[in-house]
Design an enzyme around this catalytic site. Structure first.
Site, PDB file in Angstrom:
ATOM      1  N   GLY A 132       0.815  -1.210   0.000  1.00 54.08           N
ATOM      2  CA  GLY A 132       0.000   0.000   0.000  1.00 54.08           C
ATOM      3  C   GLY A 132       0.852   1.264   0.000  1.00 54.08           C
ATOM      4  CB  THR A 133       3.960   2.168   1.813  1.00 56.08           C
ATOM      5  OG1 THR A 133       3.398   1.940   3.114  1.00 56.08           O
ATOM      6  CG2 THR A 133       4.911   3.349   1.878  1.00 56.08           C
ATOM      7  CG  ASN A 163      -4.851   4.250   9.068  1.00 49.64           C
ATOM      8  OD1 ASN A 163      -5.193   5.231   8.412  1.00 49.64           O
ATOM      9  ND2 ASN A 163      -3.789   4.259   9.839  1.00 49.64           N
ATOM     10  CB  CYS A 181       2.973   4.021  11.615  1.00 44.37           C
ATOM     11  SG  CYS A 181       1.809   3.527  10.389  1.00 44.37           S
TER      12      CYS A 181
HETATM   13  N1  PLP Z   1      -2.739   3.214   3.833  1.00 41.49           N
HETATM   14  C1  PLP Z   1      -3.469   2.850   4.889  1.00 41.49           C
HETATM   15  C2  PLP Z   1      -4.797   3.495   5.118  1.00 41.49           C
HETATM   16  C3  PLP Z   1      -3.011   1.862   5.763  1.00 41.49           C
HETATM   17  O1  PLP Z   1      -3.741   1.508   6.815  1.00 41.49           O
HETATM   18  C4  PLP Z   1      -1.739   1.264   5.495  1.00 41.49           C
HETATM   19  C5  PLP Z   1      -1.176   0.262   6.426  1.00 41.49           C
HETATM   20  O2  PLP Z   1      -1.359   0.320   7.610  1.00 41.49           O
HETATM   21  C6  PLP Z   1      -1.026   1.671   4.354  1.00 41.49           C
HETATM   22  C7  PLP Z   1      -1.553   2.644   3.551  1.00 41.49           C
HETATM   23  C8  PLP Z   1       0.304   1.072   4.024  1.00 41.49           C
HETATM   24  O3  PLP Z   1       0.173  -0.213   3.455  1.00 41.49           O
HETATM   25  P1  PLP Z   1       1.404  -1.257   3.490  1.00 41.49           P
HETATM   26  O4  PLP Z   1       1.515  -1.730   4.898  1.00 41.49           O
HETATM   27  O5  PLP Z   1       0.994  -2.342   2.524  1.00 41.49           O
HETATM   28  O6  PLP Z   1       2.594  -0.536   3.013  1.00 41.49           O
END
Ligand code: PLP
Length: 391
Positions: A69-70, A153, A333
């Site tokens: 996601g990042t 989140n 995080c």
């Molecule tokens: N965006 C949101 C809303 C998230 O909750 C997260 C992960 O906690 C991410 C992006 C990042 O995803 P990834 O852990 O696959 O990098």
């Protein structure tokens, strides 16, 4: 142990592991290789792309696999903004909401710091909702991109993405949404949502960590962030994670079928929403002073988040873990850090109360027995932390 931290990550589902297994073992080819092993890998990758496209209601060519996601958020925010400004140098502003995940927020700040963009932040109301009016008044003729998450989140609030995307479209501005938490729980058809770009992460859905997707509409130009061999149609170089892509596609399809009631377990989102509401009700009734954070009804089925004034979130977490319940003090995080969550501060919650936040997040297998037991543990944990504080 009762695991109520699914918004941080989920275990890999058996069906997913079985689907990806061949590409980790016998069929280990590189999709760019011109022999039969490579061809099998390339076919698996295109099958995975087609499956993801089917759930999103888009064309396979609009799906880019990423490392999570990042990376999908980074590629969307940096890639779209930079490509638009290359085409028109006046487009040097980006709009994000006040409660974005750091993957979006920090990408925007990088553009500000390194590339001279201006970042406009749309405020949220006390439930964490961005209104179409607030977005409208933030847009400028120089806006290159809007990025507003589908669901938060930490507090689970769901944004009116369709209406927000319409506002952006009226101004001719591409709209990206981070759907990492929403995927698997909420309708995800990109045409119905009206979005130009959307990010997903595999490990929130029962696929392994390190797999993600960026949907980007048709001819939307994206400046790559990772350079190299030109894989993923030049949008994301690097030898493709074939097993990860197969895993994400399998998990996403399973979650989608369950969410929409196509699978054996009908209407998963509805079932989990009922469990969530019962859990919220019990916690509010049995824990003195407990406050629900986020929107009371427009929230993810999978997230119940509270503040417990008079405690510290971290102490409640420790006590809950001792009682067999695992959850989080906010986003993964932010966990472990003493600073109050910026998301809660944006809702107007004061810093002292924000430090008492605890988030419970459920995966698709959660049961009412587990949540009843967890609610009892919450009352006991908060009671004992408050008792310690009074001593
Ligand atoms: N965006 C949101 C809303 C998230 O909750 C997260 C992960 O906690 C991410 C992006 C990042 O995803 P990834 O852990 O696959 O990098």
């Amino acid at each position: 142990m009762i695991f109520l931290d699914a918004a941080a990550t989920t275990p890999v589902r058996r069906e997913v592991l079985e689907a990806m297994w061949p590409y980790l073992t016998g069929e280990f080819g590189n999709p760019s290789s011109h022999h039969s092993l490579g061809e099998t890998a390339a076919n698996a990758l295109s099958g995975a792309r087609a499956a993801v496209a089917k759930v999103l209601g888009c064309r396979p060519g609009e799906v880019t696999f990423t490392s999570g996601g990042t990376e999908a958020d980074n590629l969307a925010v940096k890639g779209i903004a930079l490509a638009r400004r290359s085409a028109d140098s006046a487009l040097n502003r980006i709009v994000i909401s006040a409660i974005e995940h750091p993957a979006v927020e920090e990408s925007a700040h990088y553009l500000q710091r390194v590339h001279g963009f201006d970042v406009d932040v749309v405020p949220v109301d006390r439930y964490g909702v961005v209104t179409p009016e607030a977005l409208r008044s933030t847009l400028r003729p120089e806006t290159a991109l809007v990025s507003i998450m589908y669901a938060n989140n930490e507090i689970g609030t769901v944004q009116p993405v369709r209406q927000l995307a319409e506002v952006a479209a009226e101004h001719g501005v591409p709209f990206h949404t981070d759907a990492v938490q929403a995927a698997g729980w909420l309708p995800i058809g990109v045409k119905e949502l009206g979005v130009d770009a959307l990010s997903i992460s595999g490990h929130k859905l029962g696929a392994p960590k390190g797999s993600g997707v960026l949907y980007a509409k048709g001819r939307l130009k994206i400046e790559p962030v990772v350079h190299g061999g030109g894989q993923e149609r030049g949008r994301r170089s690097g030898t493709e994670n074939v097993a990860g892509a197969v895993a994400l596609a399998t998990a996403f399809t399973l979650a989608h079928d369950e969410q929409s009631g196509l699978a054996e377990q009908p209407g998963l989102a509805g079932r989990v929403s009922e469990l969530r509401d019962a859990f919220i009700g019990t916690v509010l009734e049995t824990v003195p002073g407990a406050v629900l954070t986020g929107h009371p009804s427009r929230r993810l089925p999978s997230i119940a988040s509270f503040c417990f004034p008079g405690t510290s979130g971290e102490s409640v977490l420790l006590e809950l873990e001792r009682l067999g319940v695992v959850c989080s003090s906010g986003s993964a995080c932010a966990a472990g850090s003493d600073a109050p969550s910026p998301v809660l501060l944006e809702l107007g919650i004061d810093a002292e109360v924000a430090q008492t936040a605890v988030r419970f997040s459920f995966n698709s297998t959660v049961t009412s027995a587990e949540l009843e037991q967890a609610a009892q543990a919450v009352a006991a944990a908060v009671g004992s932390v408050q008792g310690l504080g009074r001593r």
